[in-house]
Enzyme design. Structure first.
Site, short mmCIF file in Angstrom:
data_model
loop_
_atom_site.label_atom_id
_atom_site.label_comp_id
_atom_site.label_asym_id
_atom_site.label_seq_id
_atom_site.Cartn_x
_atom_site.Cartn_y
_atom_site.Cartn_z
N THR A 78 0.83 -1.20 0.00
CA THR A 78 0.00 0.00 0.00
C THR A 78 0.87 1.26 0.00
O THR A 78 2.09 1.18 -0.11
CB THR A 78 -0.96 -0.03 1.20
OG1 THR A 78 -0.23 -0.37 2.37
CG2 THR A 78 -2.07 -1.04 0.98
N HIS A 133 -6.92 -1.51 11.95
CA HIS A 133 -5.87 -2.44 11.57
C HIS A 133 -4.96 -2.77 12.74
O HIS A 133 -4.95 -2.07 13.76
CB HIS A 133 -5.01 -1.86 10.43
CG HIS A 133 -5.69 -1.91 9.09
ND1 HIS A 133 -6.60 -0.93 8.70
CD2 HIS A 133 -5.61 -2.79 8.07
CE1 HIS A 133 -7.04 -1.23 7.48
NE2 HIS A 133 -6.47 -2.34 7.08
N LYS A 137 1.00 -1.70 11.01
CA LYS A 137 0.75 -1.11 9.69
C LYS A 137 1.46 0.23 9.59
O LYS A 137 1.34 1.08 10.47
CB LYS A 137 -0.76 -0.96 9.48
CG LYS A 137 -1.13 -0.47 8.10
CD LYS A 137 -2.64 -0.58 7.87
CE LYS A 137 -3.04 0.05 6.55
NZ LYS A 137 -2.33 -0.51 5.39
N1 LIG Z 1 -3.54 -5.21 -0.85
C1 LIG Z 1 -3.93 -5.99 0.15
O1 LIG Z 1 -4.95 -6.70 0.08
C2 LIG Z 1 -3.08 -6.03 1.40
C3 LIG Z 1 -3.41 -6.88 2.46
C4 LIG Z 1 -2.56 -6.93 3.57
C5 LIG Z 1 -1.40 -6.14 3.59
N2 LIG Z 1 -1.15 -5.32 2.56
C6 LIG Z 1 0.08 -4.52 2.49
O2 LIG Z 1 1.14 -5.38 2.08
C7 LIG Z 1 2.39 -4.89 2.60
C8 LIG Z 1 3.09 -5.99 3.38
O3 LIG Z 1 2.27 -6.40 4.46
P1 LIG Z 1 2.71 -7.58 5.45
O4 LIG Z 1 1.67 -7.64 6.51
O5 LIG Z 1 3.02 -8.81 4.67
O6 LIG Z 1 4.06 -6.96 6.03
P2 LIG Z 1 5.36 -7.73 6.60
O7 LIG Z 1 6.17 -6.69 7.30
O8 LIG Z 1 4.96 -8.96 7.33
O9 LIG Z 1 6.11 -8.20 5.27
C9 LIG Z 1 6.79 -7.36 4.41
C10 LIG Z 1 8.04 -8.12 3.96
O10 LIG Z 1 8.67 -7.37 2.94
C11 LIG Z 1 10.05 -7.43 3.18
N3 LIG Z 1 10.71 -6.33 2.46
C12 LIG Z 1 10.85 -5.03 2.82
N4 LIG Z 1 11.54 -4.37 1.88
C13 LIG Z 1 11.81 -5.27 0.88
C14 LIG Z 1 12.48 -5.17 -0.36
N5 LIG Z 1 13.05 -4.04 -0.78
N6 LIG Z 1 12.55 -6.30 -1.15
C15 LIG Z 1 12.02 -7.45 -0.76
N7 LIG Z 1 11.38 -7.60 0.45
C16 LIG Z 1 11.29 -6.51 1.25
C17 LIG Z 1 10.19 -7.36 4.69
O11 LIG Z 1 11.47 -7.81 5.14
C18 LIG Z 1 9.06 -8.30 5.10
O12 LIG Z 1 9.47 -9.66 5.16
C19 LIG Z 1 2.02 -3.65 3.43
O13 LIG Z 1 2.15 -2.49 2.63
C20 LIG Z 1 0.55 -3.88 3.76
O14 LIG Z 1 -0.16 -2.68 4.02
C21 LIG Z 1 -1.96 -5.24 1.47
#
Ligand SMILES: NC(=O)c1ccc[n+]([C@@H]2O[C@H](COP(=O)([O-])OP(=O)(O)OC[C@H]3O[C@@H](n4cnc5c(N)ncnc54)[C@H](O)[C@@H]3O)[C@@H](O)[C@H]2O)c1
Length: 247
Positions: A78, A133, A137
């Site tokens: 997001t 949330h 987040k």
């Molecule tokens: N669109 C949707 O339906 C939806 C649903 C849930 C979460 N989200 C979004 O998805 C994103 C991730 O959420 P999450 O709960 O999995 O978070 P999380 O912190 O559990 O996972 C994110 C992962 O990305 C990794 N990361 C960070 N920078 C990186 C990079 N440059 N390259 C590769 N990996 C990298 C982190 O180390 C981590 O393992 C957030 O922005 C969240 O708001 C979207």
């Protein structure tokens, strides 16, 4: 059956790890690699589509890396504003044939909630959104609440509704929330929650509450799988799940 080759950016995260399981179970697609922070992107190993659930600070560099290489993207990360979307659109224009889907919420129920809110909006002078949330987040308001507010505002404008009624003249602490396209949005961050949203609509003598709850990140996976199938056939930038789900 031909197998679509799928990679994952953010593969160790809460969403990325669910994507690996869901894609592994889906017909006609297979995981070929993934990477997490500080790991080489080349680990996506010849993927046709890469799914990105990383961080708002990381996702643009991932797009700048993947699109010029001809890799389609399904992005759940997001924090996209109009400037970011414009950059992605321009990048897609420079690389015709590559598709990028950016969706702030892949859950079927959340997308129905947005559609129902849009349908109800013309009938109610008052409307406010509460998004709730987990406290890890990074961004507020949520992408879903922004999209919902924009769709409600467009439906209100088309119906000729003016501003929401509100006599507030003092709001030093900001407790009336943030305002997106004229719609107040309130963000709650609370341990125990996953992703939830209420749209409150009000007219004389009645209210209508539309609420959606994601209790488990598994709720996002059917939408992610549908997005992978969609983006293979739809080059350019697609924003949101309306076309993907036919809503
Ligand atoms: N669109 C949707 O339906 C939806 C649903 C849930 C979460 N989200 C979004 O998805 C994103 C991730 O959420 P999450 O709960 O999995 O978070 P999380 O912190 O559990 O996972 C994110 C992962 O990305 C990794 N990361 C960070 N920078 C990186 C990079 N440059 N390259 C590769 N990996 C990298 C982190 O180390 C981590 O393992 C957030 O922005 C969240 O708001 C979207």
């Amino acid at each position: 059956m031909k197998q679509t080759r799928v990679g994952v950016f953010g593969m160790s995260g809460k969403m990325g790890s669910q994507v690996i399981t869901a894609v592994g179970r889906a017909d006609g697609m297979t995981i070929v690699g993934g990477c997490d922070i500080n790991e080489p992107r080349e680990a996506i190993n010849n993927a046709e589509v890469v799914v990105d659930f990383t961080h708002p600070d990381a996702v643009m560099d991932n797009i700048r890396w993947a699109v010029p290489r001809g890799v389609h993207m399904v992005i759940g990360t997001t924090g996209f504003d109009q400037a970011r979307l414009a950059e992605v659109r321009a990048l897609c224009d420079e690389h015709p044939g590559v598709g990028v889907l950016v969706a702030s919420n892949f859950s079927i129920g959340a997308n129905l909630m947005m559609r129902f809110a849009e349908l109800a909006a013309p009938y109610y002078p008052s409307v406010e959104i509460i998004e709730l949330h987990h406290p890890n987040k990074a961004d507020a308001p949520s992408g879903t609440s922004v999209t919902t507010a924009q769709r409600i505002a467009a439906a209100r404008a088309e119906a000729g509704l003016g501003d929401v009624p509100d006599a507030t003249t003092q709001n030093e602490l900001g407790t009336r929330g943030g305002v997106v396209d004229g719609v107040p949005v309130h963000s709650v961050r609370l341990q125990g929650l996953v992703a939830h949203q209420e749209v409150l609509l009000g007219a004389a003598g009645e209210t209508l509450t539309i609420r959606h709850d994601s209790f488990d990140r598994a709720s996002f996976m059917p939408g992610v799988v549908a997005g992978i199938r969609y983006i293979l056939e739809h080059p350019g930038l697609t924003v949101g799940m309306r076309e993907v789900l036919g809503l």
